[in-house]
Design a protein around this motif. Structure first.
Motif, PDB file in Angstrom:
ATOM      1  N   VAL A   1      45.822  47.502  44.458  1.00  0.00           N
ATOM      2  CA  VAL A   1      45.113  48.276  43.679  1.00  0.00           C
ATOM      3  C   VAL A   1      45.161  47.990  42.212  1.00  0.00           C
ATOM      4  O   VAL A   1      46.264  47.498  41.682  1.00  0.00           O
ATOM      5  N   GLN A   2      44.010  47.676  41.678  1.00  0.00           N
ATOM      6  CA  GLN A   2      43.858  47.450  40.398  1.00  0.00           C
ATOM      7  C   GLN A   2      42.996  48.374  39.531  1.00  0.00           C
ATOM      8  O   GLN A   2      41.911  48.710  39.987  1.00  0.00           O
ATOM      9  N   LEU A   3      43.372  48.445  38.270  1.00  0.00           N
ATOM     10  CA  LEU A   3      42.514  49.233  37.439  1.00  0.00           C
ATOM     11  C   LEU A   3      42.638  48.705  36.019  1.00  0.00           C
ATOM     12  O   LEU A   3      43.587  48.416  35.478  1.00  0.00           O
ATOM     13  N   VAL A   4      41.534  48.481  35.511  1.00  0.00           N
ATOM     14  CA  VAL A   4      41.281  47.459  34.232  1.00  0.00           C
ATOM     15  C   VAL A   4      40.498  48.235  33.272  1.00  0.00           C
ATOM     16  O   VAL A   4      39.458  48.554  33.598  1.00  0.00           O
ATOM     17  N   GLU A   5      41.041  48.745  32.343  1.00  0.00           N
ATOM     18  CA  GLU A   5      40.400  49.568  31.243  1.00  0.00           C
ATOM     19  C   GLU A   5      39.834  48.655  30.257  1.00  0.00           C
ATOM     20  O   GLU A   5      40.255  47.557  29.772  1.00  0.00           O
ATOM     21  N   TYR A  31      38.485  58.607  46.293  1.00  0.00           N
ATOM     22  CA  TYR A  31      39.775  58.821  45.232  1.00  0.00           C
ATOM     23  C   TYR A  31      39.449  59.757  44.169  1.00  0.00           C
ATOM     24  O   TYR A  31      38.198  59.438  43.798  1.00  0.00           O
ATOM     25  N   ASP A  32      40.469  60.499  43.592  1.00  0.00           N
ATOM     26  CA  ASP A  32      40.097  61.088  42.376  1.00  0.00           C
ATOM     27  C   ASP A  32      40.502  60.089  41.484  1.00  0.00           C
ATOM     28  O   ASP A  32      41.378  59.032  41.567  1.00  0.00           O
ATOM     29  N   VAL A  33      39.728  60.192  40.114  1.00  0.00           N
ATOM     30  CA  VAL A  33      40.171  59.105  39.182  1.00  0.00           C
ATOM     31  C   VAL A  33      40.115  59.922  37.890  1.00  0.00           C
ATOM     32  O   VAL A  33      39.468  61.030  37.753  1.00  0.00           O
ATOM     33  N   GLY A  34      40.803  59.546  36.930  1.00  0.00           N
ATOM     34  CA  GLY A  34      41.098  60.282  35.619  1.00  0.00           C
ATOM     35  C   GLY A  34      41.612  59.417  34.373  1.00  0.00           C
ATOM     36  O   GLY A  34      41.686  58.238  34.403  1.00  0.00           O
ATOM     37  N   TRP A  35      41.643  59.941  33.395  1.00  0.00           N
ATOM     38  CA  TRP A  35      41.891  59.539  32.226  1.00  0.00           C
ATOM     39  C   TRP A  35      42.943  60.268  31.426  1.00  0.00           C
ATOM     40  O   TRP A  35      43.269  61.481  31.641  1.00  0.00           O
ATOM     41  N   ALA A  36      44.066  59.386  30.909  1.00  0.00           N
ATOM     42  CA  ALA A  36      45.210  60.117  30.036  1.00  0.00           C
ATOM     43  C   ALA A  36      45.462  59.041  28.986  1.00  0.00           C
ATOM     44  O   ALA A  36      45.060  58.040  28.766  1.00  0.00           O
ATOM     45  N   GLY A  95      43.697  56.377  35.716  1.00  0.00           N
ATOM     46  CA  GLY A  95      44.471  56.514  36.795  1.00  0.00           C
ATOM     47  C   GLY A  95      43.763  56.722  38.139  1.00  0.00           C
ATOM     48  O   GLY A  95      42.811  57.399  38.143  1.00  0.00           O
ATOM     49  N   THR A  96      44.518  56.915  39.324  1.00  0.00           N
ATOM     50  CA  THR A  96      43.861  57.301  40.636  1.00  0.00           C
ATOM     51  C   THR A  96      44.712  57.811  41.597  1.00  0.00           C
ATOM     52  O   THR A  96      45.984  57.400  41.496  1.00  0.00           O
ATOM     53  N   SER A  97      44.265  58.526  42.428  1.00  0.00           N
ATOM     54  CA  SER A  97      44.987  59.140  43.189  1.00  0.00           C
ATOM     55  C   SER A  97      44.169  59.637  44.821  1.00  0.00           C
ATOM     56  O   SER A  97      43.133  59.956  44.515  1.00  0.00           O
ATOM     57  N   SER A  98      44.593  59.445  45.707  1.00  0.00           N
ATOM     58  CA  SER A  98      44.184  59.596  47.292  1.00  0.00           C
ATOM     59  C   SER A  98      44.031  60.942  47.543  1.00  0.00           C
ATOM     60  O   SER A  98      43.349  61.289  48.490  1.00  0.00           O
ATOM     61  N   ARG A  99      44.610  61.812  46.602  1.00  0.00           N
ATOM     62  CA  ARG A  99      44.521  63.168  47.101  1.00  0.00           C
ATOM     63  C   ARG A  99      44.105  63.963  45.934  1.00  0.00           C
ATOM     64  O   ARG A  99      44.021  63.375  44.698  1.00  0.00           O
ATOM     65  N   PRO A 100      43.643  65.044  45.860  1.00  0.00           N
ATOM     66  CA  PRO A 100      43.067  65.968  44.865  1.00  0.00           C
ATOM     67  C   PRO A 100      44.109  66.073  43.658  1.00  0.00           C
ATOM     68  O   PRO A 100      45.222  66.387  43.939  1.00  0.00           O
ATOM     69  N   TYR A 107      48.706  61.164  40.062  1.00  0.00           N
ATOM     70  CA  TYR A 107      48.354  59.842  40.117  1.00  0.00           C
ATOM     71  C   TYR A 107      49.205  58.939  40.775  1.00  0.00           C
ATOM     72  O   TYR A 107      50.352  58.860  40.210  1.00  0.00           O
ATOM     73  N   ASP A 108      48.712  58.157  41.605  1.00  0.00           N
ATOM     74  CA  ASP A 108      49.631  57.068  41.992  1.00  0.00           C
ATOM     75  C   ASP A 108      49.472  55.690  41.599  1.00  0.00           C
ATOM     76  O   ASP A 108      50.512  55.036  41.711  1.00  0.00           O
ATOM     77  N   TYR A 109      48.634  55.351  40.783  1.00  0.00           N
ATOM     78  CA  TYR A 109      48.342  53.924  40.112  1.00  0.00           C
ATOM     79  C   TYR A 109      47.819  54.360  38.828  1.00  0.00           C
ATOM     80  O   TYR A 109      47.021  55.153  38.524  1.00  0.00           O
TER      81      TYR A 109
END
Length: 120
Positions: A1-5, A31-36, A95-100, A107-109
């Protein structure tokens, strides 16, 4: 898993920025995705989330100023920010999560973050 802002930078108070988070390595559309955001010495602050069904959540301090959106074809989540204030200065992470997601710890990643500095 990669996330690049991307998309961070220096902006004057009252200005706008659009952050993007490009992802790979998972089935983005499900997946759910979000920001922090994080300020040195402070805890990670959850800002917004968008579910796989498109439902959105925002913390009160950014409602009306920030908008989260997603492009499933591009596997990218965005954060449009308006009326930026000095207190919005922080590193912004996606971030991302496979669950709500109902809590920050769901968030998992996480990505590495992009710096936003609001200053005149």
């Amino acid at each position: 898993v990669q996330l690049v802002e991307s998309g961070g930078g220096l902006v004057q108070p009252g200005g706008s920025l659009r952050l993007a988070c490009a992802t790979s390595g998972f089935t983005f559309s499900t997946y759910d995705v979000g920001w922090a955001r994080q300020v040195p010495g402070k805890q990670l602050e959850w800002l917004a989330n968008i579910g796989s069904n498109g439902g959105t959540y925002y913390i009160d301090s950014v409602k009306g100023r920030f908008t989260i959106s997603r492009d499933n074809a591009k596997k990218t989540v965005y954060l449009q920010m308006h009326d930026l204030k000095a207190e919005d200065t922080a590193a912004y992470l996606c971030g991302t999560s496979s669950r709500p997601v109902l809590r920050l710890y769901h968030y998992d990643y996480w990505g590495q973050g992009t710096q936003v500095t609001v200053s005149s």
